[in-house]
Scaffold this active site. Sequence first.
Site, mmCIF file in Angstrom:
data_model
loop_
_atom_site.group_PDB
_atom_site.id
_atom_site.type_symbol
_atom_site.label_atom_id
_atom_site.label_comp_id
_atom_site.label_asym_id
_atom_site.label_seq_id
_atom_site.Cartn_x
_atom_site.Cartn_y
_atom_site.Cartn_z
ATOM 1 N N LYS A 40 0.435 -0.897 0.335
ATOM 2 C CA LYS A 40 -0.302 -0.525 -0.332
ATOM 3 C C LYS A 40 0.594 1.236 0.722
ATOM 4 C CE LYS A 40 -1.752 1.917 3.164
ATOM 5 N NZ LYS A 40 -2.793 2.389 5.113
ATOM 6 N N ASP A 74 -6.611 0.198 0.351
ATOM 7 C CA ASP A 74 -6.436 0.253 2.097
ATOM 8 C C ASP A 74 -7.507 -0.073 1.771
ATOM 9 O OD1 ASP A 74 -8.385 2.459 1.225
ATOM 10 O OD2 ASP A 74 -7.580 3.987 2.482
#
Length: 234
Positions: free
Chosen positions: A142, A160
């Site tokens: 991420k 996310d």
Amino acid sequence: MSRMVASRVVRKTVSHPERSHASAKQRMARILVTLQQSIPDARVALDSSNPLELLVATILSAQCTDERVNQVTPKLFARYRAAKDFANADQAELELLIKSTGFYKSKARHLIGCGKTLVTKFHGRIPQAMDELTTLPGVGRKTANVILGSYFGEPAVVVDTHVKRVANRLDLTRSQDPTKIEEDLQSLIPQSQWTIGAQRLLLHGRHVCQARTPQCDQCSLYDVCEWEGKRTLA
Ligand code: SF4
């Protein structure tokens, strides 16, 4: 009898439609166009002026709002300007500066670890490759995708908690695994729109399709959303 059958068919179609990949891509294109209109400004909200600052701010943003991180970083970036400054930081002093972002002990450890790894392995520079970025302490796919997409301008799908939720509700994936969700979105979004498309999904989740109380009455994707938990408009 025939009404009952018709009713069952409709319910199945609404809750879990089976789509060909081509029609799923068409549906994704419609979602992207709609989100482009409802979220024209999809910039990352974390303040930064170089890739090191973006990396640090992204690490601090875990379990914390971007607003809170932006309150903390001006003082932090004035004190620590380069990777070597984080490498040589005093853990207690760093913890104090970032305390309000939560999980400050592990975040401080990660920032110091990042500084050390950047200095020893990458000459103090932020690497431009997923497999190198993810060797940095506290940096997963991420965070690496944030750096690759927002700083280096590479196509990158950030997954996310918001993207994970929205992608599932919109039936763009049926996985809870971030890496699989990333792959599913990559297969549906044109590569040239990976970064901005995922960022718009993120912002849609943060501001409209919220976890506990989705704002379905204000949702630009209401017509395309087939999630069974969608709130009915009055
Ligand atoms: Fe989320 Fe509701 Fe919009 Fe569906 S209609 S995407 S559940 S906010």
